[in-house]
Design a protein around this motif. Sequence first.
Motif, PDB file in Angstrom:
ATOM      1  N   PRO A  53      36.294  41.318  53.227  1.00 40.07           N
ATOM      2  CA  PRO A  53      35.738  42.507  52.601  1.00 40.07           C
ATOM      3  C   PRO A  53      36.196  42.710  51.159  1.00 40.07           C
ATOM      4  O   PRO A  53      36.056  43.782  50.604  1.00 40.07           O
ATOM      5  N   GLY A  54      36.730  41.688  50.540  1.00 39.64           N
ATOM      6  CA  GLY A  54      37.223  41.819  49.174  1.00 39.64           C
ATOM      7  C   GLY A  54      38.649  42.333  49.157  1.00 39.64           C
ATOM      8  O   GLY A  54      39.257  42.566  50.203  1.00 39.64           O
ATOM      9  N   LEU A  55      39.165  42.502  47.969  1.00 36.35           N
ATOM     10  CA  LEU A  55      40.535  42.969  47.793  1.00 36.35           C
ATOM     11  C   LEU A  55      40.533  44.363  47.186  1.00 36.35           C
ATOM     12  O   LEU A  55      39.577  44.762  46.518  1.00 36.35           O
ATOM     13  N   LEU A  56      41.629  45.072  47.422  1.00 36.09           N
ATOM     14  CA  LEU A  56      41.840  46.326  46.718  1.00 36.09           C
ATOM     15  C   LEU A  56      42.576  45.997  45.424  1.00 36.09           C
ATOM     16  O   LEU A  56      43.576  45.280  45.427  1.00 36.09           O
ATOM     17  N   TRP A  57      42.067  46.506  44.301  1.00 34.72           N
ATOM     18  CA  TRP A  57      42.623  46.237  42.977  1.00 34.72           C
ATOM     19  C   TRP A  57      43.212  47.515  42.403  1.00 34.72           C
ATOM     20  O   TRP A  57      42.742  48.615  42.690  1.00 34.72           O
ATOM     21  N   ASP A  58      44.174  47.361  41.521  1.00 31.76           N
ATOM     22  CA  ASP A  58      44.745  48.496  40.802  1.00 31.76           C
ATOM     23  C   ASP A  58      43.658  49.091  39.912  1.00 31.76           C
ATOM     24  O   ASP A  58      43.079  48.392  39.065  1.00 31.76           O
ATOM     25  N   ALA A  59      43.374  50.371  40.109  1.00 33.87           N
ATOM     26  CA  ALA A  59      42.319  51.024  39.326  1.00 33.87           C
ATOM     27  C   ALA A  59      42.617  51.008  37.832  1.00 33.87           C
ATOM     28  O   ALA A  59      41.696  51.070  37.011  1.00 33.87           O
ATOM     29  N   ALA A  60      43.880  50.887  37.436  1.00 34.27           N
ATOM     30  CA  ALA A  60      44.246  50.852  36.019  1.00 34.27           C
ATOM     31  C   ALA A  60      43.712  49.605  35.323  1.00 34.27           C
ATOM     32  O   ALA A  60      43.646  49.567  34.093  1.00 34.27           O
ATOM     33  N   ASP A  61      43.309  48.604  36.082  1.00 35.30           N
ATOM     34  CA  ASP A  61      42.796  47.358  35.505  1.00 35.30           C
ATOM     35  C   ASP A  61      41.275  47.383  35.297  1.00 35.30           C
ATOM     36  O   ASP A  61      40.680  46.364  34.952  1.00 35.30           O
ATOM     37  N   PHE A  62      40.656  48.565  35.466  1.00 30.35           N
ATOM     38  CA  PHE A  62      39.211  48.718  35.339  1.00 30.35           C
ATOM     39  C   PHE A  62      38.901  49.975  34.551  1.00 30.35           C
ATOM     40  O   PHE A  62      39.735  50.871  34.446  1.00 30.35           O
TER      41      PHE A  62
END
Length: 125
Positions: A53-62
């Motif tokens: 299902p994909g990865l959770l990424w740090d929102a600060a990187d978007f």
Amino acid sequence: MRVRCLQIIHPAADVPVAEYESIRVGGVYPVAEMVAHDIECQIRVLGPGTPDPGLLWDAADFETVDVRIPPGWTLVIADGRTRLADARWQRPGFWTDYHHGAPRALADYEHVKRELLAAAPPHGN
């Protein structure tokens, strides 16, 4: 909701990389889910070839490029986490069921994923 990737920190090596699992710096992707816990906020984005299902990424990187929240999304606060996602993914045990291959969870995941990708422009734009 769509975001542009500003940087990628490799999850295993903790170093910046230009691309990882179909997510690349500069690409624009639909957000599939947002999860906040304590002071940490993560987002799940869908790339063209991202393994489910994909990865959770740090929102600060978007950064946000489209603020519209998809219809059917709900905000749920439970178990110390705040989740913003499609209501079908918000039921208790959804992710556990998904990872155990429960047919309803797999079908709900695929349906929401198709909706999000259909509403998004071609990857990386």
